[in-house]
Design a protein around this motif. Structure first.
Motif, PDB file in Angstrom:
ATOM      1  N   PRO A  40       0.795  -1.236   0.000  1.00 46.22           N
ATOM      2  CA  PRO A  40       0.000   0.000   0.000  1.00 46.22           C
ATOM      3  C   PRO A  40       0.824   1.281   0.000  1.00 46.22           C
ATOM      4  O   PRO A  40       0.366   2.305  -0.507  1.00 46.22           O
ATOM      5  N   ASP A  41       2.043   1.240   0.542  1.00 48.34           N
ATOM      6  CA  ASP A  41       2.880   2.439   0.552  1.00 48.34           C
ATOM      7  C   ASP A  41       3.679   2.620  -0.741  1.00 48.34           C
ATOM      8  O   ASP A  41       4.490   3.541  -0.860  1.00 48.34           O
ATOM      9  N   GLY A  42       3.441   1.722  -1.724  1.00 49.58           N
ATOM     10  CA  GLY A  42       4.114   1.823  -3.013  1.00 49.58           C
ATOM     11  C   GLY A  42       5.409   1.043  -3.104  1.00 49.58           C
ATOM     12  O   GLY A  42       5.967   0.899  -4.198  1.00 49.58           O
ATOM     13  N   SER A  43       5.899   0.538  -1.990  1.00 48.67           N
ATOM     14  CA  SER A  43       7.107  -0.287  -2.037  1.00 48.67           C
ATOM     15  C   SER A  43       6.775  -1.639  -2.649  1.00 48.67           C
ATOM     16  O   SER A  43       5.605  -2.022  -2.751  1.00 48.67           O
ATOM     17  N   ARG A  44       7.791  -2.369  -3.049  1.00 48.12           N
ATOM     18  CA  ARG A  44       7.529  -3.640  -3.734  1.00 48.12           C
ATOM     19  C   ARG A  44       8.466  -4.731  -3.253  1.00 48.12           C
ATOM     20  O   ARG A  44       9.573  -4.467  -2.765  1.00 48.12           O
ATOM     21  N   GLN A  45       7.985  -5.951  -3.378  1.00 50.11           N
ATOM     22  CA  GLN A  45       8.748  -7.131  -2.991  1.00 50.11           C
ATOM     23  C   GLN A  45       8.641  -8.159  -4.107  1.00 50.11           C
ATOM     24  O   GLN A  45       7.589  -8.291  -4.730  1.00 50.11           O
ATOM     25  N   THR A  46       9.716  -8.886  -4.343  1.00 51.95           N
ATOM     26  CA  THR A  46       9.660 -10.003  -5.286  1.00 51.95           C
ATOM     27  C   THR A  46       9.035 -11.203  -4.589  1.00 51.95           C
ATOM     28  O   THR A  46       9.527 -11.645  -3.550  1.00 51.95           O
TER      29      THR A  46
END
Length: 304
Positions: A40-46
């Motif tokens: 939701p904060d725009g960060s991303r994870q693989t």
């Protein structure tokens, strides 16, 4: 032009968005061979790196992600756009894979149907019986294109069957809110078909000249291709539309109810999230973005 909010950018041809219970969106990056979670904060994870061409994605009854892997595209980068172009040089076939979103482990469930290899699995939807329908879009070569169809499979890997054949490069697939009608969009013909479901994995095929025995619902004109689709709570079929760039909203009776224009000619997928399912998440694939917008109607809540 509608008001869109950027959720994530810099993605490598995103498709297959899935709104997760924790508020994140999991999607594929086809050109990167990767499944990615957008928080939701725009960060991303693989989440996982299955390789090939991760395409359609759905959450199954066991909490696992089910992936249509098309085996890989070739790519063309021009004018700031990333565009699928033919078949990957290392293409080795298509598959259906199961991914654990917690660990990223990837298990291949299906590569063949009755001895025939899957060519380019594309989009997927689960029914309330716990099985899933999926399209095989096929692969394109310099002077040939696969003849393909629609399939049904069990989530535990115990069975797969061909349900509809032939179709012209089927892409988007979805179910009506009552689960009795299967919708399939063909890419290059830009036609939307409806099939009456008799039982899990079986449709009532009707006599006709084309469409694999379905009922013709809607066709777009001009320079237009169809990609994936989603169904809203009113039963409208919302088809991602390439060329014009946007979402074609088709009523259950086949009338074009609306067209929502987007700023990307390769608009490919839509899903809904939020507590009331009134936030639409749309993949703008050629420009590598996931955007959101308020939708006038809630999306239809998927089975899992």
């Amino acid at each position: 032009m509608q008001q869109f909010q950027d959720v994530a950018d810099g993605l490598r041809f995103p498709e297959g968005p899935v709104a997760m219970p924790d508020g994140s969106i999991i999607l594929v990056e086809i050109a990167a061979g990767r499944v990615t979670r957008i928080l939701p904060d725009g960060s991303r994870q693989t989440v996982a790196e299955p390789g090939g061409g991760p395409n359609g994605l759905a959450l199954g009854p066991d909490g696992m992600l089910y992936l249509c892997n098309n085996g890989g595209f070739g790519w063309l980068e021009t004018g700031g756009l990333l565009i699928p172009h033919g078949t990957a040089a290392d293409y080795a076939g298509g598959s259906i894979q199961r991914i654990d979103p917690a660990t990223g482990s990837v298990e291949t469930l299906y590569t063949h149907v009755d001895g025939e290899p899957l060519k380019g699995p594309n989009d997927i939807v689960f029914d309330d019986a716990g099985g899933f329908w999926f399209t095989d879009h096929g692969k394109t070569r310099p002077r040939a294109r696969d003849v393909v169809g629609v399939f049904y499979a069990r989530a535990d890997g115990s069975g797969i069957s061909e349900a509809i054949f032939p179709m012209e490069n089927p892409n988007g697939i979805g179910l009506s809110p009552d689960g009795r009608t299967l919708y399939v969009a063909e890419t290059y013909t830009a036609k939307l078909w409806a099939f009456d479901i008799e039982s899990p994995g079986r449709v009532a095929l009707q006599p006709g000249l084309a469409g694999g025995g379905g009922r013709f619902l809607y066709g777009a004109g001009g320079y237009t291709y169809f990609d994936s689709l989603g169904v809203d709570s009113a039963g409208n079929i919302c088809v991602a539309t390439i060329g014009q760039g946007g979402i074609s909203v088709v009523a259950p009776d086949g009338a074009l109810a609306d067209f929502v224009a987007t700023p990307d000619p390769f608009t490919t997928n839509i899903c809904w999230g939020g507590a009331d399912l009134r936030t639409a998440y749309i993949t703008l694939s050629a420009t590598g973005r996931l955007v959101s917008m308020a939708w006038p109607r809630p999306g239809h809540r998927l089975n899992f």
